[in-house]
Structures are given as C-alpha cells and as structure tokens.
Design an enzyme around this catalytic site. Structure first.
Site, short mmCIF file in Angstrom:
data_model
loop_
_atom_site.label_atom_id
_atom_site.label_comp_id
_atom_site.label_asym_id
_atom_site.label_seq_id
_atom_site.Cartn_x
_atom_site.Cartn_y
_atom_site.Cartn_z
N GLU A 8 -1.25 -9.32 3.23
CA GLU A 8 -1.22 -9.88 4.82
C GLU A 8 -2.65 -10.08 5.37
O GLU A 8 -2.41 -11.12 6.07
CB GLU A 8 -0.45 -8.86 5.73
CG GLU A 8 -1.30 -7.25 5.86
CD GLU A 8 -0.80 -6.37 5.16
OE1 GLU A 8 -0.69 -6.85 3.59
OE2 GLU A 8 -1.12 -5.25 5.34
N CYS B 227 0.87 -1.15 -0.14
CA CYS B 227 0.07 -0.15 -0.09
C CYS B 227 0.92 1.35 -0.01
O CYS B 227 1.46 1.65 -0.83
CB CYS B 227 -0.77 -0.11 1.27
SG CYS B 227 -2.30 0.89 0.82
N HIS C 212 -3.40 -5.08 0.48
CA HIS C 212 -2.77 -5.62 1.55
C HIS C 212 -2.81 -7.42 1.70
O HIS C 212 -3.76 -7.98 2.40
CB HIS C 212 -3.44 -5.15 2.93
CG HIS C 212 -3.48 -3.73 3.22
ND1 HIS C 212 -2.33 -3.11 4.00
CD2 HIS C 212 -4.14 -2.71 2.59
CE1 HIS C 212 -2.25 -1.79 3.98
NE2 HIS C 212 -3.28 -1.56 3.27
N1 GLN Z 1 -1.92 6.60 2.92
C1 GLN Z 1 -2.03 5.97 1.42
C2 GLN Z 1 -3.48 6.04 0.84
O1 GLN Z 1 -4.25 6.45 1.62
C3 GLN Z 1 -1.66 4.36 1.70
C4 GLN Z 1 -2.59 3.44 2.65
C5 GLN Z 1 -2.24 2.44 3.29
O2 GLN Z 1 -1.05 2.13 3.34
N2 GLN Z 1 -2.98 1.49 3.56
O3 GLN Z 1 -3.54 5.81 0.04
#
Ligand code: GLN
Length: 543
Positions: free
Chosen positions: A520, A389, A518
């Site tokens: 994970e 992300c 994600h």
């Molecule tokens: N801050 C980034 C976004 O909002 C990444 C979010 C995250 O890592 N979950 O896109």
C-alpha cells in the site's frame, strides 16, 4: 539556484486538510515544470512516528529508506509520484536529540546551548539540507499543529528567521477553516482572521490564505479576509470540500494558486509544462465509475470513543481507490472490527456479502483470534483475501492450524512460549527486544523480494524481482516451511539474501495472498499497485 521555501501553516483547527493542500501545491508546481520537494515537521517529542499507536496518531507511513513517519508523507508521495526520503521528516524529538548529541560532542565550541537560537537553527539547517539533497527549486514545509498553540512555536520561529534573512525566497501559506454554523447559515471569517492575527504575533504574515470550508468562498468574504488579514483578494484561495482528495489539485489550480506562488516568489514560468491532464483524467474516472465493488477491511485500529477512525489504514484505503480507479469501479469499503468475531461465530456469515477482504498490518494480541476466524472463512468460502504483514502472518497461523493440523500453531508475538511458533521473532530482533530498544529498530524500508514464477504474485507484477517496503519484527519460521509447503501452501516470494518468506498463496482459491511487506505504501493514483489491482480484479469477478 535561488531555492524557494514555502511554509504551510494550519489555522483554526486540525483535520482540515493541510497535508492534502501541501501535497496538492506540490503537484501543481510540478505540473508547471518545477522541481519540488516537501517536508513535514511535527511538534511532538517522539523522535519519529514509529512508537505511536495508530489510534493515537493515524497510520505510520514508511518511506523507501525506512523512516517511520506521519501519514502526510504518504500524501506527498501519492500526489507527486515521487519517493520522499527520511530527511524530509522532522519532529521536536529529533531536533532536540540532534542538538543534545552535538552538545555532548562539543560541537558548539563551549557555548551555552539555548532553545533560541540553537533549536530553530537546527530546524533551518535541516530544511535547507532537504532542499539540497532533493535538488529542488521549491521546498514545501508543512508545519504540524495549528497556529496559536505553543507546541510548534519553535518551528515558526525558524520560519521567521528564514524569512528575515531571505524575504524574497520564503512564502507563507495559511490553510484555515471557515465554518458555516447551521444556526447562522452563513460562512464566518472571524476564526480565520484570528488565525492570521496569531501568525502576526509569531512575526509572520500570510502571503496566501487557502480557505477550507464546506462551500466555495464568495467574493464578499474573499474581500473581507483580504482586508482583515492583509492579503490581496486574489491570494484568498477557495478550497471547498471535494468528493475526493485527488480533486483538490484541480480545484486549487483553478483558483490559480500556482500562478500566485510563482508571482510572489518572482519565479519565471517554465516553457515545458506537463499540466494536470493525466491527473484530471484519473479524477474523472473516479467520479464517473458507477459499478461498485464491496471490500471489507478487517482490522483493529478503528474505534476512538464514539467515532470510527479510518486514518490508521489510510494508505490501504488509497491503494484500493487507485486500483478501483484503474478498473473503472467505485470502492465501497466497510470497516469490520476483528474482535467481534472472537465470540460471534454466526457473525462470520456476513463476510459473504463482500467481494473481497483485506486484513492490514498490526501489533499485539488484541483481535488476533477473530482475525484468524475471518481468514478461515475467507479461505474456505473462496472470498478473495489479501493479508498485509500481520494479515499475512495470521494467514500462515490459520493454515498451520486448520490445514496442516498443527492445532497449537501461533506467533511468538502473542504467545511467547507457544510450542508451535510458525511465526517467530526475527533473529536480528532478539537483542533489540531484550534491551527494550523499540524506536526505529524494526525491519524497515524497502527490500528485494524474488517472486516465484507461475504464482498469482508473478502474474500481477509481471517480473521476478520486486522491491517492497517493510515494517515488522516477526517472520515465517523457516523450520515450518517444509510442512506448510507439503500441505499445499505456496511460498510465492522470498527475500533473496535472508531466505525470509515474503509472499504466501493458497491454491484452488480465486485470490488468497499474504505479503510480509506493505504494498500500500507504493501505490499511486496514476500507477496503482499491481497486487491491489490483481486483488480488485478478482473481487470484481467474484461479485
Ligand atoms: N506485528 C507483526 C510484526 O511485528 C506485524 C507487523 C505489521 O503488521 N506491520 O512482525
């Protein structure tokens, strides 16, 4: 079906493994052939966990259907191998919000709506609904907080009311702590006696007491707890510290907690039982692995006062463990705070000591320039790297700056008016941000990703279409995709409907992958996530 409800309540203090105990009971009942679901009810007024800082609260776990919840939901999924839905997560905020909305819609027929019984009634309704939706024989309900505080009183009142109506179908498990003070050198039962008494004051009587301690509980203390807390000695379950949380179902099963629950709820055992065989094999593999692989997690939610908090990234850590377990390796994880690299260029060299680097998700500007330096180091020095992300978004920023020559490249999350927003806010998010509607409005939950053939990701997944969980507001700006590609960045996965970039890779590198999602959240002990397995394999190779 006479559905059974098992409340798991914590005694003495938090952090003793109430969630892991609930998840372990889940696995044990499942292994005996029963259908189970689990829910968590948290006392805070936030409607969900999504608006809380990870340092405050630990990881925000995201379900397949897009709920932002407590990390215990992650434990339930990992231990049971089942997806949990948004109906299984409840907070005080959510309950009050629903009751107030119902009141505004005249759903209480002009009655005076009161804290009791309307709030516990709503809780009971939701507990029963969760059981019904999951078609489960058993519903485990983990009550957040500790007995004796008044934050969770209304949930306990709901439990009391359920028990009063159907005493044969409701069971209470107290997960309590037994300290062994170093100055005394003896295991003390008094705090647990007090916890049990505090339950009595709330109108509840524990049926089973799971005693958490550094050591096993001996017979003398089992008897003592039995007589002071009014339970059968057989219902005092010893739960000593374990090397791995995955060992807990095995330890609790040995103490016959499953049999005791079935007996007390008068449930007949099933003829077809899967048992814990496969699970035990996994635990054995974890224990016997002697070769090591060193992984650095470079993030920004580690520090709280003088302590290091790893809860913020628990699913990442567990996913690493699952993959290592599969490969018969033992993980050696080091937490590195990204901020320190902002000034300390020399410090970057220590990164060469690691076999692989993972950069997890995050929000806001803090530490970001340090992360970008780490990414550059990993890319140029060919250290296996996986960005999750935010980690992926920053890998794109780094590539744009240092390979494509777009020196001003940034994400509009950190510099709103950047002249080169290679990462930009998703168009669907603009309205939401303008109106400051932050709760539950990110791009959340599982979406399709089509994986490009011939990429690392395709090799890992072994298929062209996958579904992964998301939690973000920003994305790779499509205006820059051509430039990035021309300069060698591989777009290895895209959302088939929106065209949004989901996976990026760097060529001529043992493993450099960034994912907008994600992975994970979908890794399980008995089925490690393919991207983590692929990353760990490459880390092992580079050892
Ligand atoms: N801050 C980034 C976004 O909002 C990444 C979010 C995250 O890592 N979950 O896109």
């Amino acid at each position: 079906m006479n559905r059974k409800y098992i409340f798991i309540i914590g005694g003495v203090m938090s952090g003793i493994g109430k969630g892991v105990t609930a998840a372990s009971i889940f696995r044990i009942l499942q292994s005996k052939g029963h259908s189970v679901t689990a829910m968590k009810i948290d006392p805070y007024v936030n409607v969900d966990a999504g608006t809380m800082n990870p340092v405050e609260h630990g990881e925000v776990f995201v379900t397949e259907d897009g709920a932002e919840c407590d990390q215990d939901i992650g434990n339930y999924e990992r231990f049971s191998g089942k997806d949990i839905t948004k109906d299984n997560y409840l907070t005080t905020g959510k309950v009050y919000q629903t009751v107030i909305n119902k009141e505004r819609n005249l759903e209480y027929d002009g009655k005076c709506v009161e804290v009791v019984p309307h709030i516990p009634d709503e809780v009971i309704y939701r507990i029963k609904r969760a059981g019904k939706l999951a078609q489960a024989e058993f519903v485990l309900i983990e009550v957040g907080g500790t007995i004796g505080e008044y934050q969770n009183l209304l949930f306990l009142e709901a439990a009391r009311m359920m028990h009063l109506k159907n005493p044969k179908d409701v069971l209470f498990v107290l997960v309590s702590y037994l300290p062994v003070p170093s100055t005394v050198g003896e295991m003390k039962t008094k705090p647990t006696q007090n916890a049990s008494r505090a339950m009595n004051e709330a109108g509840l009587q524990p049926d089973i007491i799971v005693g958490r301690s550094s050591y096993p509980i001996d017979e003398i203390r089992k008897k003592k707890i039995s007589s002071f807390c009014n339970v059968d000695p057989k219902d005092v379950i010893s739960a000593p510290d374990a090397d791995s949380v995955y060992e807990v179902p095995v330890l609790l099963d040995r103490e016959k907690v499953g049999e005791r629950i079935l007996k007390k709820l008068n449930v007949r055992s099933k003829r077809k039982q899967e048992g814990l065989g496969k699970w035990k094999n996994f635990v054995e593999r974890l224990k016997s692995a002697d070769k090591r692989v060193r992984i650095a997690i470079v993030g920004k939610y580690f520090e709280t006062g003088d302590f290091v908090l790893t809860d913020s990234y628990i699913s990442v850590i567990e996913a690493i463990k699952h993959a290592c377990g599969q490969e018969n390796y033992k993980e050696e994880i080091t937490w590195l705070s990204a901020e320190k690299y902002e000034k300390d260029e020399e410090g970057l060299r220590e990164l060469s000591e690691y076999d692989g680097i993972i950069m997890p998700g995050g929000f806001g500007k803090r530490g970001v320039e340090g992360m970008i330096k780490v990414i550059r180091y990993a890319r140029e020095n060919k250290i296996p790297f996986m960005g999750l992300c935010l980690g992926m978004q920053l890998a794109v920023v780094e590539y744009a700056r240092n390979v494509c020559g777009l020196k001003e490249a940034s994400s509009s999350e950190f510099s709103k008016d950047t002249s080169c927003p290679v990462i930009d806010v998703m168009s669907s998010q603009k309205e939401v941000i303008k109106e400051s509607r932050y709760g539950g409005t990110m791009r959340l939950g599982a979406y399709d990703c089509s994986v490009e053939e011939g990429t690392i990701a395709h090799k890992a997944y072994g298929k062209k279409m996958v579904k992964e969980r998301h939690r973000h507001r920003f994305e790779v700006n499509s205006e820059y995709i051509e430039t990035l590609k021309k300069n060698g960045l591989v777009i290895a996965g895209k959302n088939p409907n929106l065209g949004l970039v989901e996976i990026i890779e760097v060529k001529k590198h043992p493993f450099f992958v960034g994912v907008q999602f994600h992975p994970e959240f979908k890794s399980r002990p008995l089925s490690a996530h393919p991207m983590f397995v692929s990353f760990i394999r490459s880390a092992i190779k580079s050892h």
